[in-house]
Design an enzyme around this catalytic site. Sequence first.
Site, PDB file in Angstrom:
ATOM      1  N   HIS A 136      59.331   8.218 125.631  1.00 13.23           N
ATOM      2  CA  HIS A 136      59.243   9.677 125.734  1.00 13.23           C
ATOM      3  C   HIS A 136      58.406  10.130 126.928  1.00 13.23           C
ATOM      4  O   HIS A 136      58.489  11.279 127.347  1.00 13.23           O
ATOM      5  CB  HIS A 136      58.703  10.291 124.428  1.00 13.23           C
ATOM      6  N   ASP A 166      60.965   3.654 121.320  1.00 12.78           N
ATOM      7  CA  ASP A 166      60.053   4.438 122.160  1.00 12.78           C
ATOM      8  C   ASP A 166      59.302   3.568 123.166  1.00 12.78           C
ATOM      9  O   ASP A 166      58.100   3.702 123.362  1.00 12.78           O
ATOM     10  CB  ASP A 166      59.056   5.228 121.302  1.00 12.78           C
ATOM     11  N   SER A 248      49.924   8.782 125.649  1.00 11.47           N
ATOM     12  CA  SER A 248      51.142   8.018 125.396  1.00 11.47           C
ATOM     13  C   SER A 248      51.349   6.959 126.465  1.00 11.47           C
ATOM     14  O   SER A 248      51.336   7.256 127.650  1.00 11.47           O
ATOM     15  CB  SER A 248      52.358   8.945 125.380  1.00 11.47           C
TER      16      SER A 248
END
Length: 409
Positions: A136, A166, A248
């Site tokens: 993402h 992911d 992230s």
Amino acid sequence: MKKKTLISLLCAGTLTVGVITGLTGFTDKKDAAEVPASDYTLLSTADEEKEETLVDGQITGVADVAEKVMPAVVSITNKSVQEVQDLFGLYGRYGYGFGYGRGGRGGTYTYESESCGSGIIIGENDEELLICTNNHVVEGATEITVGFVDDEVYEATVKGTDASNDLAVVAVKLDDISGDTMDQIRIAEVGNSDSLRVGEQVVAIGNALGYGQSVTTGIVSALNRTIDLDGYSAELIQTDAAINPGNSGGALLDMNGRVIGINSAKAAETGVEGMGYAIPISYAKPILEDLMNKKTRTETVAEEDSAFIGISGEGVSDELSELYGIPKGIYITEVQEGGPADDAGLRKGYVITKFDGSSVLTMNDLRTKLAYYAAGEEVPVEVSYQENGEVKKKTVTLTLGALSDYVEN
């Protein structure tokens, strides 16, 4: 590609934040074994015989972990084009965008957005420095830049993605990186998340809120937590180390500085604090190795070599995926008779989930990837389909057709 100047800014991020995993020896980067790009594997993993905490000038606490691992952690900036439905025609009317006559009164308009995330240097081949992050973080990117520990920023290319887990790998050309930067960066070391125990201390490093690298610490709160993230379910490590937007793809580390998780989510409900989640490195490792072995495509093919597949389709939204149990990908609405897709056995109702090993979520994703492939190339395509009420998967080999032949016909 030219080096760019780093501009520090507050970047909007999703409430999924991640930490990435280190995959090679924790010595200086240039000591890593040389491995051909065509046969790349994770360079080294942790020595299982090492003490939990090193002494005598070695790692003894959080500060030492941060000092060792920060050179392996990078910031990632993603520039992408977003499409928004303009229900009342306001943006087109006042010059903020252009309606295309699709949906609502005003159609849709597009705008360029920028978001930030983190990554970890996990290895190199003969031509590239390889960096792991969350899917993402790089999803939909039209331009990717990577900022290193010395604040120098370089253009990067998405090497491979796996949206269902992911995970993603991006590459920076070694020829583009200055000698000064190469001297300061390191390749991270991978630990073993299968041996984690609840209560162990961990350290998180990432580009929180786009401000640059920051360090937080906490404990392993729980293991094998089943969490639903963006339409898929995963068993993750739960930690109370502070995880924020921009983290992230950053690193979750044990007290020896080994990457043991890729932070990818934070509980964002009102009143919830101290609940961050990470993808276990032992689970992510084989997926990352596959992505690292992919061929990096940096140049689009000549117009005369342009390829086509011969399908029409629509991206499966999160809502549709959840409501009907349809895998995320491209739902095929039509297959051209006698075209490449038809010859490969693709059918209406199939969902294309991966093209040449990388996830595709929309027709625009597929068109973007196809620009780097020439007519006549054979490409593996992974699809999901229903048979007797059961969802099945298979991979077919698709021989790309020549776009010029399609246009002429």
